[in-house]
Design an enzyme around this catalytic site. Sequence first.
Site, PDB file in Angstrom:
ATOM      1  N   GLY B  15       0.827  -1.199   0.000  1.00  0.00           N
ATOM      2  CA  GLY B  15       0.000   0.000   0.000  1.00  0.00           C
ATOM      3  C   GLY B  15       0.860   1.246   0.000  1.00  0.00           C
ATOM      4  O   GLY B  15       1.770   1.384   0.821  1.00  0.00           O
ATOM      5  N   ALA B  16       0.568   2.143  -0.918  1.00  0.00           N
ATOM      6  CA  ALA B  16       1.379   3.350  -1.081  1.00  0.00           C
ATOM      7  C   ALA B  16       0.568   4.607  -0.850  1.00  0.00           C
ATOM      8  O   ALA B  16       0.855   5.661  -1.399  1.00  0.00           O
ATOM      9  CB  ALA B  16       2.010   3.363  -2.471  1.00  0.00           C
ATOM     10  N   GLY B  17      -0.477   4.498  -0.038  1.00  0.00           N
ATOM     11  CA  GLY B  17      -1.192   5.703   0.394  1.00  0.00           C
ATOM     12  C   GLY B  17      -0.390   6.371   1.503  1.00  0.00           C
ATOM     13  O   GLY B  17       0.801   6.093   1.682  1.00  0.00           O
ATOM     14  N   ALA B  19      -0.503   5.980   4.786  1.00  0.00           N
ATOM     15  CA  ALA B  19      -0.039   5.091   5.857  1.00  0.00           C
ATOM     16  C   ALA B  19       1.176   4.289   5.412  1.00  0.00           C
ATOM     17  O   ALA B  19       2.213   4.271   6.089  1.00  0.00           O
ATOM     18  CB  ALA B  19      -1.174   4.157   6.290  1.00  0.00           C
ATOM     19  N   GLY B  20       1.061   3.619   4.281  1.00  0.00           N
ATOM     20  CA  GLY B  20       2.153   2.783   3.798  1.00  0.00           C
ATOM     21  C   GLY B  20       3.396   3.602   3.496  1.00  0.00           C
ATOM     22  O   GLY B  20       4.521   3.215   3.849  1.00  0.00           O
ATOM     23  N   PHE B 141     -14.490  21.792  11.035  1.00  0.00           N
ATOM     24  CA  PHE B 141     -14.959  20.521  10.503  1.00  0.00           C
ATOM     25  C   PHE B 141     -15.948  19.912  11.472  1.00  0.00           C
ATOM     26  O   PHE B 141     -15.927  20.218  12.670  1.00  0.00           O
ATOM     27  CB  PHE B 141     -13.774  19.569  10.270  1.00  0.00           C
ATOM     28  N   ASP B 235      -8.934  -5.390   0.206  1.00  0.00           N
ATOM     29  CA  ASP B 235      -8.049  -6.547   0.020  1.00  0.00           C
ATOM     30  C   ASP B 235      -7.301  -6.863   1.309  1.00  0.00           C
ATOM     31  O   ASP B 235      -7.195  -8.024   1.706  1.00  0.00           O
ATOM     32  CB  ASP B 235      -7.001  -6.276  -1.072  1.00  0.00           C
ATOM     33  N   GLN B 254     -18.803   4.184   7.982  1.00  0.00           N
ATOM     34  CA  GLN B 254     -19.279   5.568   7.981  1.00  0.00           C
ATOM     35  C   GLN B 254     -19.944   5.941   6.663  1.00  0.00           C
ATOM     36  O   GLN B 254     -19.414   5.690   5.589  1.00  0.00           O
ATOM     37  CB  GLN B 254     -18.110   6.515   8.213  1.00  0.00           C
ATOM     38  N   LEU B 266     -17.416  12.574  -3.294  1.00  0.00           N
ATOM     39  CA  LEU B 266     -17.531  13.422  -2.135  1.00  0.00           C
ATOM     40  C   LEU B 266     -17.629  14.901  -2.477  1.00  0.00           C
ATOM     41  O   LEU B 266     -16.893  15.416  -3.298  1.00  0.00           O
ATOM     42  CB  LEU B 266     -16.297  13.211  -1.261  1.00  0.00           C
ATOM     43  N   THR B 268     -16.782  17.599  -0.185  1.00  0.00           N
ATOM     44  CA  THR B 268     -16.115  17.582   1.129  1.00  0.00           C
ATOM     45  C   THR B 268     -16.933  18.256   2.221  1.00  0.00           C
ATOM     46  O   THR B 268     -17.674  19.211   1.972  1.00  0.00           O
ATOM     47  CB  THR B 268     -14.726  18.257   1.069  1.00  0.00           C
ATOM     48  N   ARG B 300     -20.738  13.047  11.361  1.00  0.00           N
ATOM     49  CA  ARG B 300     -21.288  12.497  10.124  1.00  0.00           C
ATOM     50  C   ARG B 300     -22.405  11.495  10.341  1.00  0.00           C
ATOM     51  O   ARG B 300     -23.368  11.468   9.581  1.00  0.00           O
ATOM     52  CB  ARG B 300     -20.170  11.837   9.341  1.00  0.00           C
ATOM     53  N   HIS B 367     -18.436   5.774   2.991  1.00  0.00           N
ATOM     54  CA  HIS B 367     -17.255   6.621   2.923  1.00  0.00           C
ATOM     55  C   HIS B 367     -16.030   6.061   3.612  1.00  0.00           C
ATOM     56  O   HIS B 367     -14.924   6.136   3.098  1.00  0.00           O
ATOM     57  CB  HIS B 367     -17.611   7.979   3.536  1.00  0.00           C
ATOM     58  N   ARG B 409     -15.941   8.062  12.878  1.00  0.00           N
ATOM     59  CA  ARG B 409     -14.754   8.896  12.721  1.00  0.00           C
ATOM     60  C   ARG B 409     -15.136  10.353  12.489  1.00  0.00           C
ATOM     61  O   ARG B 409     -16.101  10.645  11.789  1.00  0.00           O
ATOM     62  CB  ARG B 409     -13.959   8.414  11.508  1.00  0.00           C
ATOM     63  N   LEU B 415      -6.770  11.232   7.728  1.00  0.00           N
ATOM     64  CA  LEU B 415      -5.473  11.570   7.129  1.00  0.00           C
ATOM     65  C   LEU B 415      -4.457  11.634   8.259  1.00  0.00           C
ATOM     66  O   LEU B 415      -3.311  11.216   8.127  1.00  0.00           O
ATOM     67  CB  LEU B 415      -5.536  12.917   6.404  1.00  0.00           C
TER      68      LEU B 415
HETATM   69  C1  LIG Z   1     -13.287  11.148  -1.217  1.00  0.00           C
HETATM   70  C2  LIG Z   1     -12.639  11.048   0.113  1.00  0.00           C
HETATM   71  C3  LIG Z   1     -12.273  12.190   0.812  1.00  0.00           C
HETATM   72  C4  LIG Z   1     -11.651  12.105   2.039  1.00  0.00           C
HETATM   73  N1  LIG Z   1     -11.310  13.255   2.685  1.00  0.00           N
HETATM   74  C5  LIG Z   1     -10.681  13.172   3.875  1.00  0.00           C
HETATM   75  C6  LIG Z   1     -10.273  14.351   4.565  1.00  0.00           C
HETATM   76  O1  LIG Z   1     -10.476  15.468   4.092  1.00  0.00           O
HETATM   77  N2  LIG Z   1      -9.642  14.223   5.740  1.00  0.00           N
HETATM   78  C7  LIG Z   1      -9.367  12.998   6.287  1.00  0.00           C
HETATM   79  O2  LIG Z   1      -8.769  12.937   7.341  1.00  0.00           O
HETATM   80  N3  LIG Z   1      -9.732  11.870   5.641  1.00  0.00           N
HETATM   81  C8  LIG Z   1     -10.380  11.928   4.459  1.00  0.00           C
HETATM   82  N4  LIG Z   1     -10.755  10.768   3.827  1.00  0.00           N
HETATM   83  C9  LIG Z   1     -10.311   9.480   4.345  1.00  0.00           C
HETATM   84  C10 LIG Z   1      -8.835   9.281   4.047  1.00  0.00           C
HETATM   85  O3  LIG Z   1      -8.537   9.816   2.786  1.00  0.00           O
HETATM   86  C11 LIG Z   1      -8.430   7.827   4.032  1.00  0.00           C
HETATM   87  O4  LIG Z   1      -8.906   7.173   5.156  1.00  0.00           O
HETATM   88  C12 LIG Z   1      -6.911   7.691   4.024  1.00  0.00           C
HETATM   89  O5  LIG Z   1      -6.368   8.440   2.987  1.00  0.00           O
HETATM   90  C13 LIG Z   1      -6.505   6.255   3.881  1.00  0.00           C
HETATM   91  O6  LIG Z   1      -5.123   6.181   3.661  1.00  0.00           O
HETATM   92  P1  LIG Z   1      -4.396   4.793   3.592  1.00  0.00           P
HETATM   93  O7  LIG Z   1      -2.955   5.097   3.441  1.00  0.00           O
HETATM   94  O8  LIG Z   1      -4.820   3.980   4.731  1.00  0.00           O
HETATM   95  O9  LIG Z   1      -4.978   4.066   2.296  1.00  0.00           O
HETATM   96  P2  LIG Z   1      -5.063   4.475   0.749  1.00  0.00           P
HETATM   97  O10 LIG Z   1      -4.589   5.838   0.477  1.00  0.00           O
HETATM   98  O11 LIG Z   1      -6.418   4.093   0.291  1.00  0.00           O
HETATM   99  O12 LIG Z   1      -4.002   3.530   0.088  1.00  0.00           O
HETATM  100  C14 LIG Z   1      -4.209   2.151  -0.082  1.00  0.00           C
HETATM  101  C15 LIG Z   1      -3.026   1.597  -0.816  1.00  0.00           C
HETATM  102  O13 LIG Z   1      -3.051   0.184  -0.769  1.00  0.00           O
HETATM  103  C16 LIG Z   1      -2.795  -0.343  -2.024  1.00  0.00           C
HETATM  104  N5  LIG Z   1      -3.425  -1.661  -2.101  1.00  0.00           N
HETATM  105  C17 LIG Z   1      -4.665  -2.011  -1.719  1.00  0.00           C
HETATM  106  N6  LIG Z   1      -4.875  -3.319  -1.944  1.00  0.00           N
HETATM  107  C18 LIG Z   1      -3.734  -3.807  -2.471  1.00  0.00           C
HETATM  108  C19 LIG Z   1      -3.326  -5.093  -2.926  1.00  0.00           C
HETATM  109  N7  LIG Z   1      -4.135  -6.146  -2.895  1.00  0.00           N
HETATM  110  N8  LIG Z   1      -2.081  -5.221  -3.419  1.00  0.00           N
HETATM  111  C20 LIG Z   1      -1.237  -4.150  -3.482  1.00  0.00           C
HETATM  112  N9  LIG Z   1      -1.585  -2.931  -3.071  1.00  0.00           N
HETATM  113  C21 LIG Z   1      -2.810  -2.757  -2.571  1.00  0.00           C
HETATM  114  C22 LIG Z   1      -3.362   0.676  -2.984  1.00  0.00           C
HETATM  115  O14 LIG Z   1      -2.765   0.557  -4.245  1.00  0.00           O
HETATM  116  C23 LIG Z   1      -2.971   1.969  -2.285  1.00  0.00           C
HETATM  117  O15 LIG Z   1      -1.645   2.297  -2.619  1.00  0.00           O
HETATM  118  C24 LIG Z   1     -11.403  10.855   2.596  1.00  0.00           C
HETATM  119  C25 LIG Z   1     -11.760   9.696   1.912  1.00  0.00           C
HETATM  120  C26 LIG Z   1     -12.407   9.792   0.703  1.00  0.00           C
HETATM  121  C27 LIG Z   1     -12.866   8.536   0.041  1.00  0.00           C
END
Ligand SMILES: Cc1cc2nc3c(=O)[nH]c(=O)nc-3n(C[C@H](O)[C@H](O)[C@H](O)COP(=O)(O)OP(=O)(O)OC[C@H]3O[C@@H](n4cnc5c(N)ncnc54)[C@H](O)[C@@H]3O)c2cc1C
Lengths: 260, 598
Positions: B15-17, B19-20, B141, B235, B254, B266, B268, B300, B367, B409, B415
């Site tokens: 995962g490259a969001g 957290a990762g 918020f 996943d 949520q 969304l 926002t 929410r 969401h 939440r 974030l």
């Molecule tokens: C539209 C929207 C707006 C939001 N706005 C806000 C906000 O303003 N403030 C706030 O605090 N939160 C907000 N959130 C929530 C927040 O964005 C997310 O909870 C947070 O970004 C999640 O980050 P993450 O690193 O956990 O996962 P993600 O950023 O979702 O990353 C998941 C990663 O895992 C990888 N992955 C998944 N499955 C696999 C697999 N099987 N194999 C390999 N890679 C995989 C994906 O490729 C990706 O890189 C929002 C959410 C949404 C949907």
Amino acid sequence: MSNNDTQRTVTVRIQRFNPDVDKKPHMQDYQVKMWPGMTILDALHEIKTHQDGSVTYRRSCRHGICGSCAMHINGRNTLACKTPIINEVKKNNTVTIGPLPYLPVIKDMVVDRTSFWEQYLRVKPWLIPPDDIPEREFRMSQEEVDALHDAEACIMCGACYSSCAVIGLNKKYLGPHALLKAFLRVLDPRDTAPGERLEIVSQADGVARCHTIFNCIDACPKGLNPTQAIETLRKLAQKRQKYEEAKAERQKHLNEPIPS
Amino acid sequence: MQNSDVITHDVIVVGAGLAGTWAAMTAAENGVKDVAVLSKIHPLRSHSGAAQGGIAAVLNNVRPVAGTGPRGPLEQIPPGDDPVDSFDLHMFDTIKGSDWLGDQDAIEIMVKDAPDVVIQYEHMGCVFSRTKDGRINQRRFGGHSAPRANFSADRTGHVLLHTIHEQALFHNVHFYAEWYVMDLIIEENIVRGVVAINVLTGDIKMLRAKAVMFGTGGYGQAYKVTSNAYANTGDGVALAYNAGAPLMDMEFVQFHPTGLYRHGFLMTEACRGEGGYLINKLGERFMEKYAPDKMELAPRDLVSRSEQIEINEGRGVMEDGQGIFLDMRHLGREKILERLPEVRDLAIAFAHVDPIEEPVPIQPTAHYSMGGIPTTVDGEVLANANGDLITGFYAAGEVSCVSVHGANRLGTNSLLEASVFGRRAGRAIAEFIKGGAKLHPVPGDPAEKNRKMVQQLFDNDGSELVEDIVQDLKMTMTNKVGIFRDEEGLKSALDDIHKLQERFKNIRVMDKSKRFNTNLSMTLEASHLLTFSELIAAGALNRQESRGAHSRTDFPKRDDENWLKHTMAHKDEDGRPKFSYKDVTLYWDRFPPQERKY
Ligand SMILES: Cc1cc2nc3c(=O)[nH]c(=O)nc-3n(C[C@H](O)[C@H](O)[C@H](O)COP(=O)(O)OP(=O)(O)OC[C@H]3O[C@@H](n4cnc5c(N)ncnc54)[C@H](O)[C@@H]3O)c2cc1C
Ligand code: SF4
Ligand code: FES
């Protein structure tokens, strides 16, 4: 628009190519029943999940922020998820979809973006901050933030890159996306390497290659203006030393409130 | 096992969001040389980039203008003036938002790490919106009683994601872009590695590591109307569960009050944070009835329920009465253009409505997943309710449940959570590796097992299309495991899900090629949806109370006596979930449970 009109069946003509089995690309037609608000991405999803699972494209966010789904739609580079199909089927009730031009095709609409990401890396996209890190945030004015807007809003979709005639001829050219990123750092008051960056962009495959044909501006689905950023970089590169000095001066005050 | 088939790294992050990437970057920064990140989509496409509104942290940069009340304009706090915000306040808001199900030790850590993490983003080059004197700007918020959402217009997630990705590149983190992880190998409670498909070539490989970290994000794709990306298919939770890890509080999903009508994208919460109104068919600001104090900026769960009641009682807008209006006209052109340019763009592109001129039709949208893989505050994954660990396995971000969000939440806290706990996991992983972590042997040949499984899928040639099963699941989850729930609906949902799991055995994968086969990944994703949806429904059926986002019409009250506890779901030998429960960490003297009113 009558309901009948938005719910009619249209032809989606897709350029198909899997290099493992196909000698060359060919066109294949699919029939899709529209619904109100349907996008090109929705139509592709419908085809992939119900008619032909081998139709291949990238996508994720569905609303124009992740940059995955740039493709060639009716002769134009744009995001499939932000393009309503109704606007595209005016001629012959048909929309034609293919991969972004100038890039090697991996499968159908999926292109090989290696060169795109290599150029992005070449400009060292990360900030190089001052050594002296304060406890709190560096001070920046909203005007300084606004000046970065186009570079900061770029989603790296590549629509500009693959519409650029220079890229068509020369994959070594940095390209609009990488130059925008360089612009972001050069203009950012917190970055300490404007000289090095201006050096990189003034090399043979940098700003000088841009022929200001403006294809990138037309292509950009976010309405950004890479050409102007390139122009700015070109000008700053010409007076590099002066700019470096000005920036060093600005950096002396990064910890002080912006005067009102 | 053939050697060429095996890839080895010290640390594998999936995962490259946010957290990762935080975990990977921080581990590298702390001296771990061999860190690899796998992502099924290019890192910069991760769903974190879609976040709009902001990231919470007590910075005390702005305050409400004196005498204008809780909804008045904001101004920067002059140097030397008293702060308006505090850690205790952020903690209390989060705890109350969580309906007391959040673990207060984890919440305290998140809140106290928050300023530092946001400042680190700023120092790494993140472009935040600014106050007049050049500090990071903040907005209001929902559920937060001070302006503490630090933002970059309405693309906060985008700028955070790009910033942290660039830093990870700078620290020589190795990225495997477009590698789909399909299996997690845990033996004897020790992590061994993962099996992944190189999407480009279709090759399936074993990747071994001393530590594996999951930052795989959420699972909104189980619902019909959702703000989530196609990639958010849970996943990570499904793989962890199948590998023997427990999942916590899965029943808490949520629903965001302002998804664009029909599309679910969304709009926002910042639309309301900046002052937008919610209006029903009669033109009423109906939140007056449900949350007279916080109005549109109530949390929410409450706002979504209020909207749903308005809709159910016939006061919805649009042809089918399923919408509500979000009215921002009074904010004025300038503010909308400066603060909400992306959502304006979305409204124009998808609803053909310019928020400057007209109200925007919206509806509640799935969401965020509060539940997930249970972890310690350092990202270590729990093996059970007793607090034992799975050695070498870490998780953070939306896939995890630490738990800071409890039953609901607050906006901008996720974030923050992904960043704070991603960073903490990165530090813990660095300690673990430097402390002499070993590469443990992999029993059997998991890669080969997965190749055979894929071949079986290809050979299956059944009569069901994966999409039909997914669509039916989404309908079930929306109608029976949605905003309002009851016993009858949940039982029937479980029944539906079991039938869908059976139908899944009879599927046909249309594309059987090796190269870039997204038909295959979508099929695997569908199986994950079916796996965790069962846990959401079963957890919801068990929990005979209403708390936060879990709202049972047959048990409308919160029941602290019986249900002030986390649900833990384990996969039993027969493949069905088995439930146990875990205590919530409460600071009884500081934040004892109260009635939750806004
Ligand atoms: C539209 C929207 C707006 C939001 N706005 C806000 C906000 O303003 N403030 C706030 O605090 N939160 C907000 N959130 C929530 C927040 O964005 C997310 O909870 C947070 O970004 C999640 O980050 P993450 O690193 O956990 O996962 P993600 O950023 O979702 O990353 C998941 C990663 O895992 C990888 N992955 C998944 N499955 C696999 C697999 N099987 N194999 C390999 N890679 C995989 C994906 O490729 C990706 O890189 C929002 C959410 C949404 C949907
Ligand atoms: S400048 Fe525009 S077209 Fe080019 S990559 Fe960025 S968003 Fe895409
Ligand atoms: S799917 Fe994300 S930009 Fe189109």
